[in-house]
Design a protein around this motif. Structure first.
Motif, PDB file in Angstrom:
ATOM      1  N   GLY A 194       0.211  55.613 -15.303  1.00  0.00           N
ATOM      2  CA  GLY A 194       0.231  57.073 -15.198  1.00  0.00           C
ATOM      3  C   GLY A 194      -0.435  57.764 -16.371  1.00  0.00           C
ATOM      4  N   ARG A 195      -0.509  57.094 -17.532  1.00  0.00           N
ATOM      5  CA  ARG A 195      -1.147  57.660 -18.722  1.00  0.00           C
ATOM      6  C   ARG A 195      -2.595  57.193 -18.849  1.00  0.00           C
ATOM      7  N   GLY A 196      -3.103  56.548 -17.828  1.00  0.00           N
ATOM      8  CA  GLY A 196      -4.508  56.150 -17.832  1.00  0.00           C
ATOM      9  C   GLY A 196      -4.769  54.771 -18.422  1.00  0.00           C
ATOM     10  N   VAL A 197      -3.723  54.005 -18.671  1.00  0.00           N
ATOM     11  CA  VAL A 197      -3.875  52.651 -19.218  1.00  0.00           C
ATOM     12  C   VAL A 197      -3.742  51.653 -18.067  1.00  0.00           C
ATOM     13  N   ARG A 198      -4.736  50.816 -17.880  1.00  0.00           N
ATOM     14  CA  ARG A 198      -4.737  49.873 -16.760  1.00  0.00           C
ATOM     15  C   ARG A 198      -3.898  48.632 -17.087  1.00  0.00           C
ATOM     16  N   ALA A 199      -2.626  48.845 -17.281  1.00  0.00           N
ATOM     17  CA  ALA A 199      -1.722  47.748 -17.616  1.00  0.00           C
ATOM     18  C   ALA A 199      -1.440  46.903 -16.372  1.00  0.00           C
ATOM     19  N   GLN A 200      -1.159  45.648 -16.611  1.00  0.00           N
ATOM     20  CA  GLN A 200      -0.846  44.717 -15.533  1.00  0.00           C
ATOM     21  C   GLN A 200       0.483  44.022 -15.825  1.00  0.00           C
ATOM     22  N   LEU A 201       1.089  43.471 -14.780  1.00  0.00           N
ATOM     23  CA  LEU A 201       2.360  42.759 -14.887  1.00  0.00           C
ATOM     24  C   LEU A 201       2.148  41.304 -14.496  1.00  0.00           C
ATOM     25  N   ARG A 202       2.675  40.429 -15.313  1.00  0.00           N
ATOM     26  CA  ARG A 202       2.505  38.997 -15.072  1.00  0.00           C
ATOM     27  C   ARG A 202       3.830  38.263 -15.261  1.00  0.00           C
ATOM     28  N   GLU A 203       4.163  37.375 -14.315  1.00  0.00           N
ATOM     29  CA  GLU A 203       5.364  36.552 -14.438  1.00  0.00           C
ATOM     30  C   GLU A 203       5.085  35.354 -15.346  1.00  0.00           C
ATOM     31  N   GLU A 204       5.972  35.122 -16.294  1.00  0.00           N
ATOM     32  CA  GLU A 204       5.825  34.029 -17.245  1.00  0.00           C
ATOM     33  C   GLU A 204       7.073  33.142 -17.193  1.00  0.00           C
ATOM     34  N   PRO A 205       6.993  31.962 -16.574  1.00  0.00           N
ATOM     35  CA  PRO A 205       8.166  31.087 -16.548  1.00  0.00           C
ATOM     36  C   PRO A 205       8.465  30.541 -17.948  1.00  0.00           C
ATOM     37  N   GLN A 206       9.725  30.581 -18.318  1.00  0.00           N
ATOM     38  CA  GLN A 206      10.142  30.023 -19.601  1.00  0.00           C
ATOM     39  C   GLN A 206      10.471  28.543 -19.433  1.00  0.00           C
ATOM     40  N   THR A 207      10.001  27.740 -20.322  1.00  0.00           N
ATOM     41  CA  THR A 207      10.319  26.315 -20.314  1.00  0.00           C
ATOM     42  C   THR A 207      10.823  25.907 -21.697  1.00  0.00           C
ATOM     43  N   HIS A 208      11.657  24.895 -21.701  1.00  0.00           N
ATOM     44  CA  HIS A 208      12.152  24.347 -22.959  1.00  0.00           C
ATOM     45  C   HIS A 208      12.475  22.873 -22.737  1.00  0.00           C
ATOM     46  N   ARG A 209      12.519  22.127 -23.806  1.00  0.00           N
ATOM     47  CA  ARG A 209      12.763  20.691 -23.709  1.00  0.00           C
ATOM     48  C   ARG A 209      14.231  20.403 -24.002  1.00  0.00           C
ATOM     49  N   GLU A 210      14.792  19.537 -23.153  1.00  0.00           N
ATOM     50  CA  GLU A 210      16.180  19.106 -23.307  1.00  0.00           C
ATOM     51  C   GLU A 210      16.244  17.584 -23.256  1.00  0.00           C
ATOM     52  N   ARG A 211      17.303  17.050 -23.833  1.00  0.00           N
ATOM     53  CA  ARG A 211      17.489  15.596 -23.914  1.00  0.00           C
ATOM     54  C   ARG A 211      18.472  15.162 -22.819  1.00  0.00           C
ATOM     55  N   TRP A 212      18.010  14.309 -21.911  1.00  0.00           N
ATOM     56  CA  TRP A 212      18.810  13.854 -20.769  1.00  0.00           C
ATOM     57  C   TRP A 212      18.753  12.329 -20.652  1.00  0.00           C
ATOM     58  N   VAL A 213      19.849  11.758 -20.145  1.00  0.00           N
ATOM     59  CA  VAL A 213      19.855  10.341 -19.762  1.00  0.00           C
ATOM     60  C   VAL A 213      19.391  10.274 -18.308  1.00  0.00           C
ATOM     61  N   VAL A 214      18.376   9.463 -18.049  1.00  0.00           N
ATOM     62  CA  VAL A 214      17.793   9.343 -16.715  1.00  0.00           C
ATOM     63  C   VAL A 214      18.085   7.956 -16.162  1.00  0.00           C
ATOM     64  N   LEU A 215      18.777   7.900 -15.027  1.00  0.00           N
ATOM     65  CA  LEU A 215      19.064   6.637 -14.350  1.00  0.00           C
ATOM     66  C   LEU A 215      18.023   6.396 -13.271  1.00  0.00           C
ATOM     67  N   ALA A 216      17.596   5.146 -13.152  1.00  0.00           N
ATOM     68  CA  ALA A 216      16.597   4.783 -12.152  1.00  0.00           C
ATOM     69  C   ALA A 216      17.143   5.023 -10.745  1.00  0.00           C
ATOM     70  N   PRO A 217      16.268   5.162  -9.730  1.00  0.00           N
ATOM     71  CA  PRO A 217      16.730   5.403  -8.359  1.00  0.00           C
ATOM     72  C   PRO A 217      17.717   4.336  -7.897  1.00  0.00           C
ATOM     73  N   GLY A 218      18.851   4.765  -7.400  1.00  0.00           N
ATOM     74  CA  GLY A 218      19.860   3.852  -6.894  1.00  0.00           C
ATOM     75  C   GLY A 218      20.764   3.235  -7.938  1.00  0.00           C
ATOM     76  N   ALA A 219      20.469   3.443  -9.228  1.00  0.00           N
ATOM     77  CA  ALA A 219      21.261   2.802 -10.284  1.00  0.00           C
ATOM     78  C   ALA A 219      22.682   3.334 -10.340  1.00  0.00           C
ATOM     79  N   SER A 220      22.871   4.604  -9.952  1.00  0.00           N
ATOM     80  CA  SER A 220      24.200   5.199 -10.030  1.00  0.00           C
ATOM     81  C   SER A 220      25.060   4.900  -8.805  1.00  0.00           C
ATOM     82  N   ASP A 221      24.473   4.312  -7.760  1.00  0.00           N
ATOM     83  CA  ASP A 221      25.222   4.101  -6.521  1.00  0.00           C
ATOM     84  C   ASP A 221      26.303   3.033  -6.664  1.00  0.00           C
ATOM     85  N   TYR A 222      26.137   2.144  -7.643  1.00  0.00           N
ATOM     86  CA  TYR A 222      27.074   1.029  -7.773  1.00  0.00           C
ATOM     87  C   TYR A 222      28.088   1.232  -8.894  1.00  0.00           C
TER      88      TYR A 222
END
Length: 229
Positions: free
Chosen positions: A173-201
């Motif tokens: 409205g003030r004559g500035v051609r501003a734009q809007l952009r979505e920015e996904p936030q990411t962060h690193r976390e420490r997880w224990v990963v079990l191989a496929p089927g390893a938790s079934d037993y």
């Protein structure tokens, strides 16, 4: 003499009949033999020489079933762990139970952010000139120093989309051609990963005891391809 002549005549007739019948049998044998040989030596006819209407219908040949890409393997995740030694301790306990597991740093998706900005200008000098003009109008802004929007002008990053949309509309409205952009936030976390089927037993008692020791522990399943270290 008459009887002798009659006898010779009958004898000649008999000999003639015998030869005639024998020749016919030989010809029949030869005909049957030729038919058999003809079947064996029958000419091979090419497909191109045959009318399409006379060809037998084609039958579907067996083929491999298409690969079902939707059946991706799932890995079980335990975490997150703020301390590395906690995750390693659980990995060792799982391996003692013959469950394949490892500790990984995984990039996790956070909440969405909304960036209001002016697209990059032609140069850094032009960006600062435009910044002075905006600040002279009382518009809070700064030059974006790096990244895909380097040498553009930022007006702020918001966690609420409505606030970002309101600011964008005001600037336009003030004559500035501003734009809007979505920015996904990411962060690193420490997880224990079990191989496929390893938790079934693993027994339910194991999970119950683990939850008592780590009340904040989260257990989930993700596509293994998405949690690769």
């Amino acid at each position: 003499m008459r009887w002798i002549a009659l006898f010779l005549l009958l004898l000649n007739v008999g000999i003639f009949a015998w030869f005639a019948l024998g020749s016919g049998a030989q010809e029949e044998a030869v005909r049957v033999t030729e038919e058999k040989v003809g079947v064996q030596n029958k000419r091979i006819i090419l497909v191109g020489e045959v009318s399409p209407q006379t060809l037998p219908p084609l039958t579907d040949s067996p083929a491999r079933s298409p690969v079902d890409h939707s059946a991706e393997q799932l890995c079980t995740l335990l975490g997150p762990f703020s301390e590395e030694h906690q995750g390693e301790a659980i990995v060792q306990r799982l391996k003692a139970l013959q469950a394949s597991a490892e500790l990984r740093d995984i990039e996790m998706q956070g909440p969405m952010r909304y960036w209001v900005f002016l697209p990059p200008l032609n140069s850094r000098r032009e960006a600062f000139n435009r910044l002075r003009e905006l600040q002279a109008q009382g518009i809070d802004s700064y030059v974006i120093p790096k990244g895909a929007l380097a040498d553009g002008i930022s007006f702020g990053i918001f966690s609420e989309r409505k606030r970002a949309e309101t600011l964008t509309d005001n600037l336009v409205g003030r004559g500035v051609r501003a734009q809007l952009r979505e920015e996904p936030q990411t962060h690193r976390e420490r997880w224990v990963v079990l191989a496929p089927g390893a938790s079934d037993y693993l027994a339910p008692e194991f999970w119950h005891r683990l939850q008592q020791e780590y009340p904040e522990l989260d257990r989930r399943r993700n596509l293994c391809a998405e949690v690769a270290g």
